[in-house]
Design an enzyme around this catalytic site. Structure first.
Site, PDB file in Angstrom:
ATOM      1  CD  GLN B 131      39.336  36.338  48.147  1.00 59.00           C
ATOM      2  OE1 GLN B 131      39.644  35.334  47.524  1.00 59.00           O
ATOM      3  NE2 GLN B 131      39.289  37.527  47.573  1.00 59.00           N
ATOM      4  N   GLY B 132      37.280  35.043  52.552  1.00 57.59           N
ATOM      5  CA  GLY B 132      35.965  34.411  52.708  1.00 57.59           C
ATOM      6  C   GLY B 132      34.932  35.092  51.836  1.00 57.59           C
ATOM      7  CB  SER B 134      33.899  31.420  46.889  1.00 54.84           C
ATOM      8  OG  SER B 134      34.594  32.103  45.881  1.00 54.84           O
ATOM      9  CD  GLU B 254      41.352  37.552  43.646  1.00 59.53           C
ATOM     10  OE1 GLU B 254      41.377  36.433  44.127  1.00 59.53           O
ATOM     11  OE2 GLU B 254      40.332  38.265  43.627  1.00 59.53           O
ATOM     12  CG  ASN B 375      40.743  33.072  32.516  1.00 56.65           C
ATOM     13  OD1 ASN B 375      40.856  33.550  33.651  1.00 56.65           O
ATOM     14  ND2 ASN B 375      41.763  32.607  31.824  1.00 56.65           N
ATOM     15  CD  GLU B 376      35.303  30.655  31.008  1.00 54.03           C
ATOM     16  OE1 GLU B 376      35.584  30.656  32.224  1.00 54.03           O
ATOM     17  OE2 GLU B 376      36.008  30.072  30.158  1.00 54.03           O
TER      18      GLU B 376
END
Lengths: 357, 392
Positions: B131-132, B134, B254, B375-376
């Site tokens: 996965q590209g 970030s 995801e 999680n934020e």
């Protein structure tokens, strides 16, 4: 595999929800609290109150809808519903903080007494809403003790691992009298008005040990469902408040710190609710793990409701910490129910035992 | 409500369990019982061999159509397969970022030609997808992507850098988001591209995660030319400038049930209960008496995830897609994973400091609240889209 309620179950839930929204708003819950200051001079029930007759009217309305006989077999005049059919109704009574012994009388005593052949002839009255029964699980505190016609003790004390249900008489009074059983004036939840049971006399047993065990699990399930309902109520109340209340020029609910509190509250309810519904299915089908599942439901619902209560209070700020505002009615009920019918820790112990550890 | 498995589902489960048990044993024996982490070069090769074994027998992607290497299993059968896979100690799927994160988008947005080419080669492990998304300056704030794709005759010129690319050093292809409209801002003007990693001008550098494995990579694009025909059916997924919408379609996979199914956590919870029994049998005096309560709590939390998933699958099967509540699901399993492993480490006592499955698992679990959207961010999404709190 199909983990959802059917249309009839949801329709009955909606009907009870609508009825309670109309007949059991916060001012009716508050009306069930004692008037004026308590024996310590504390003002615990201040705020808009409904006329006292409205408290009884809710119960009558539920009887008219058949709800009070939901778990009583049809042969005894009830609807003969299973736990899966009624668990959502119990959740709604929690949402409304219904000021009546619903779990004790309706979820537990009705089917228990009917199974035992209705020894005291109380079942028709339960179904009609004219008789109420207090059930005392594990301890000697009679919730709603002020308004019960009969007390049933549910415990494992004198017979080891087997549960027993005993009908008892005496030991309760309707006011403070020196030398007689103590009326608890300053209860956490004024509507529950618990009494301590002392010097009672056993009138007779009630059903088999299996009946008694099932009765206890039904009580734990009904209370767990009410806790989920109370959690939903407190979360709804708080979402509404923080969306309106403005500080720093914006709704406080737009602040991340507040959002994260309430996301945590929603998180716990999202995962406690399916545990409660599964326990209903396990009890309804007589699954071998029914007792374990009822305990898991009660443990998770107790912890969830407590956490939601804390988050709700924190996000309200000072307004939530008053007796005029409604939150405390639900917060205190949740705290009382978190320990009634076995605390989270008591039930985790039962789960651990069921897991073989 | 019916919480029993049908005869068909039970038969499917039994068939999967029998096959997995025999073939997992054979795979481990072939490697002398020495299975390395799939996030190292040598271990990745071992795991790829396992992926091929799964594929050849039709167990790599059970829920996919048979044409692409699956067995058209229902979601219920898929859940049962996952339960058995983890119960029997199946290894992490090194192809997971392709089969769980890219494939749902290919099914939804891909042309028939793209589907026919990409999906079977992904399922077999012939092509390994990373996965590209970030970038050094686009993490939680994914919409601030700056890697560029410039349209020229016959293809695209790629410039920029991706990072935190899981197993990038061992993969052959990357699915990524690139800013294709230089005038665009935020989530506009992005294109979802399918990129072979062997193009000139692409450099992949692996680096160590917290657990020491080379599980991360950064990917540099220095004027790399991506021809339109690098893949049959083209390299754009879902239309130029439509990248954000296409990407968001995979995020719910995801966060939700496909990437981290309950079977994984229920299996870990069962192993935790087993560990408690072992420790108690070995030396009752050495076991912290409060741990029994915590073990029961962890077991319930894993079980609650399973039950919540049964609700979700019931709704999905009835045609109601999962919504923002997948954010709550992601918080639940990621925090549960840490709690499960912490409880196990406490049971092990001082010896937990030594390298072992639980300490390795704990180090991996620590990443859960960070990857797949912190999680934020999930709490923000849940508060706004589940509870309806004001965005600002």
């Amino acid at each position: 595999m199909h983990f959802a309620f059917d249309d009839d179950q949801l329709a009955f839930r909606d009907a009870v929800r609508d009825l309670l929204a109309k007949e059991c708003p916060p001012e009716v819950v508050r009306a069930a609290w004692p008037e004026g200051p308590d024996e310590h001079g504390a003002r615990k029930g201040d705020g808009a109150r409904a006329d006292p007759p409205r408290i009884e009217r809710v119960w009558v309305a539920l009887a008219e809808m058949g709800v009070l006989g939901m778990a009583v077999p049809q042969a005894h005049g009830g609807l003969g519903l299973t736990e899966v059919d009624w668990v959502l109704l119990a959740e709604e009574t929690g949402f409304a903080a219904l000021p009546h012994p619903f779990v004790e009388t309706v979820c537990v005593a009705g089917p228990l007494l009917a199974a035992a052949g209705d020894p005291d002839g109380l079942v028709p009255g339960i179904v009609a809403g004219t008789a109420t029964v207090g059930v005392v699980p594990l301890d000697d505190l009679v919730a709603w003790g002020d308004r019960v016609d009969r007390v049933v003790l549910l415990d494992q004390r004198t017979s080891g691992r087997h549960w027993q249900a005993r009908r008892v008489e005496g030991g309760l009074t309707r006011g403070p009298k020196p030398g007689t059983p103590r009326r608890i004036e300053a209860a956490l939840d004024g509507a529950r008005a618990p009494l301590v049971l002392q010097q009672w006399k056993e009138v007779g047993r009630c059903g088999t040990p299996d009946d008694a065990a099932l009765a206890f699990d039904r009580g734990a399930l009904g209370t767990a469902a009410q806790l989920v309902g109370l959690g939903r109520r407190m979360l709804d109340l708080t979402v509404g408040y923080v969306s309106e209340r403005r500080q720093f020029g914006v709704p406080v609910g737009s602040q991340q710190a507040v959002k994260h509190h309430l996301a945590d509250a929603a998180l716990q309810l999202t995962f406690a609710a399916p545990a409660v519904y599964r326990a209903a299915w396990s009890l309804a089908t007589g699954a071998p793990e029914a007792a374990r599942d009822a305990s898991m439901a009660k443990a998770m619902a107790s912890d969830a409701a407590r956490l939601v209560g804390r988050k709700a209070l924190q996000c309200h700020g000072a307004i939530g910490y008053t007796v005029e505002y409604d939150l405390h009615l639900y917060l205190k009920r949740a705290e009382a129910l978190a320990r009634a019918w076995g605390s989270a820790g008591w039930h985790r112990n039962r789960v651990a035992t069921a897991l073989g550890i | 409500m019916d919480l029993t498995w049908s005869a068909d589902e039970e038969a499917f489960r039994a068939e999967a369990a029998a096959w997995l048990e025999a073939n997992l044993r054979a795979w481990r024996e072939r490697h002398g019982g020495r299975i390395l982490s799939g996030d190292t070069a040598e271990g990745f090769a071992q795991h790829l061999e396992w992926e091929r074994t799964l594929f050849d027998a039709g167990w790599a992607v059970v829920s996919w159509p048979e044409a692409y290497g699956g067995r058209a299993a229902s979601l219920w059968q898929w859940l049962a397969f996952e339960e058995e896979y983890h119960r029997l100690g199946g290894p992490p799927r090194v192809t997971q970022n392709g089969i769980f994160l890219l494939a749902p988008s290919i099914f939804e947005f891909g042309t028939p030609e793209q589907q026919d080419h990409v999906l079977p080669r992904m399922a077999s492990g012939d092509d390994r997808w990373c996965q590209g998304w970030s970038e050094p300056n686009a993490g939680s704030d994914l919409a601030s992507i700056t890697s560029k794709a410039t349209r020229i005759d016959g293809g695209w010129i790629l410039d920029g850098q991706k990072t935190w690319t899981t197993r990038g050093a061992f993969c052959t292809h990357l699915f990524g988001l690139f800013r294709s409209d230089p005038e665009s801002q935020r989530h506009h003007g992005l294109t979802y591209l399918l990129v072979p990693l062997d193009l000139d001008g692409i450099t992949v550098r692996g680096f160590g995660r917290l657990d020491g494995d080379e599980g991360f990579a950064e990917v540099f694009f220095d004027g790399a030319f991506l021809p339109d025909d690098a893949l049959p059916g083209g390299v754009v997924l879902g239309g130029e400038q439509q990248g954000w919408a296409v990407a968001m379609a995979t995020t719910s996979s995801e966060r939700g049930l496909t990437l981290r199914s309950p079977g994984r956590f229920c299996a870990t919870a069962d192993r935790l209960v087993g560990l408690y029994r072992e420790r108690l049998a070995a030396d009752p005096e050495a076991v912290d008496p409060t741990l029994r309560d915590r073990v029961a709590q962890r077991w319930m939390e894993a079980e609650a995830y399973r039950l919540q998933t049964l609700q979700t699958v019931t709704r999905t099967v009835a045609g109601q897609p999962a919504g923002a509540e997948t954010s709550l699901v992601k918080i639940w399993w990621s925090e549960l994973d840490i709690a499960l492993h912490e409880t196990a480490l406490d049971l092990l006592g001082p010896e937990a400091e030594l390298e072992g499955a639980w300490s390795k698992g704990w180090q991996f679990a620590l990443s859960g609240p960070i990857y797949a959207g912190t999680n934020e961010i999930q709490r923000n999404i849940a508060a706004e889209r589940v509870l309806g709190l004001p965005r600002k």
